[in-house]
Design an enzyme around this catalytic site. Structure first.
Site, PDB file in Angstrom:
ATOM      1  N   GLY A  19       0.803  -1.217   0.000  1.00  0.00           N
ATOM      2  CA  GLY A  19       0.000   0.000   0.000  1.00  0.00           C
ATOM      3  C   GLY A  19       0.835   1.265   0.000  1.00  0.00           C
ATOM      4  N   GLY A  67       5.454   4.476  -8.860  1.00  0.00           N
ATOM      5  CA  GLY A  67       6.246   3.259  -9.069  1.00  0.00           C
ATOM      6  C   GLY A  67       5.344   2.028  -9.029  1.00  0.00           C
ATOM      7  CG  HIS A  68       3.232   0.793  -5.440  1.00  0.00           C
ATOM      8  ND1 HIS A  68       3.364   1.798  -4.514  1.00  0.00           N
ATOM      9  CD2 HIS A  68       3.794  -0.307  -4.888  1.00  0.00           C
ATOM     10  CE1 HIS A  68       3.981   1.329  -3.443  1.00  0.00           C
ATOM     11  NE2 HIS A  68       4.257   0.059  -3.646  1.00  0.00           N
ATOM     12  NE  ARG A 112      10.715   1.360   4.220  1.00  0.00           N
ATOM     13  CZ  ARG A 112      10.593   0.725   5.366  1.00  0.00           C
ATOM     14  NH1 ARG A 112      10.719   1.375   6.490  1.00  0.00           N
ATOM     15  NH2 ARG A 112      10.358  -0.566   5.414  1.00  0.00           N
TER      16      ARG A 112
END
Ligand code: PAF
Length: 282
Positions: free
Chosen positions: A31, A36-37, A189
């Site tokens: 999540g 990028g995801h 992050r």
């Protein structure tokens, strides 16, 4: 978009789709989705009839309870982003007890030494946690192809080995690192970086580029490592490791052997946020 929480439900739906001749791509995530995801999701959408995205902050891969507690969780926003990306996505939000069949613990795996360096050396048990959850997710979803970002390059190699050793009929598809304009590798992050630390963080990519420059000039790995460590002494970022290793076995390199690919790998702290990055340098 259909959302599943139970293993048996996602598995049954995928089974029916496969019986109807559809190919299934799978993007496992924790999540706090970023571009990028979404690049992984888009690649899966291009290559498969249907795509499953899972969102699960896997407790067994965190060696530090504080890191697990502070891991960003923004489910509503994630679901909204996925809905905007493709209305036909299948989204799997596992419940820990159901996914782990009541025993939320990591199994131990033989990673063939790939876990002895870098992330494996600094985050004890991390890759057993990753391999455990990826096996459980593969078992639940049973995809034809699964998509992993090269930002976690060591994880990618460990998963390739896992698939080979367990004979999973899943094609592992790597996707290159997505970077912000200033070079910072995209990561969930990054959301936790303070403004001053966000400004310092691109230094990580700059040092990877410097390592590449040095390698191209013929400098040996040890000397490059020494030079990069010195750069961090003058920086507000705290270097945890800088390593140069061959891509296949992730063995720390003494020399650059012809015909092999090498990457530089970094883990560094910006404040209390641990960031990792890597770059092919030879
Ligand atoms: O890369 C990640 O986000 C995680 O390690 C993964 C592969 C989803 C397993 O929890």
């Amino acid at each position: 978009m259909i959302v599943f929480t139970l293993r048996k439900n996602i598995r049954n739906t995928v089974k029916k789709l496969k019986e109807a001749g559809k190919t299934i791509g799978f993007v496992p995530t924790m999540g706090a989705l970023h571009p990028g995801h979404l690049a992984l999701v888009k690649k899966s959408l291009e290559e498969n009839h249907r795509t499953v995205v899972s969102i699960f902050v896997n407790p067994t891969q965190f060696d530090n309870p504080d890191d697990l507690a502070k891991y960003p969780r923004i489910l509503e926003r994630d679901l909204h982003l996925l809905e905007q990306t493709d209305k036909d996505l299948l989204v799997y939000l596992p419940l820990a007890e159901d996914l782990y069949e009541g025993n939320v613990k990591a199994k131990s795996f033989d990673h063939g030494g790939l876990d002895r360096v870098m992330e494996g050396a600094y985050r004890r048990g991390h890759f057993d946690g990753v391999a455990t959850v990826v096996s459980l997710l593969f078992d639940a979803v049973q995809p034809h192809r699964a998509y992993f970002g090269e930002k976690d390059f060591q994880q990618l190699q460990i998963i390739r080995r896992l698939v080979e050793s367990q004979n999973y009929p899943v094609d592992i598809r790597p996707v290159p690192i997505h970077r912000e304009k200033d070079g910072l590798a995209m990561s969930s992050r990054n959301l936790r970086l303070t403004e001053p630390m966000r400004k310092e963080a691109p230094f990580i990519y700059q040092t990877l580029l410097k390592a590449k420059e040095m390698a191209e000039k013929g400098m040996k790995p040890d000397l490059i490592k020494e030079n990069i460590s010195l750069l961090y002494e003058k920086s507000p970022l705290r270097l945890e490791y800088f390593e140069i290793a061959d891509e296949e076995h992730l063995r720390p390199a003494e020399n650059f052997e012809p015909g092999k690919n090498y990457r530089a790998f970094i883990a560094a702290y910006a404040g209390d946020i641990r960031l990792i990055d890597n770059l092919r340098i030879k």
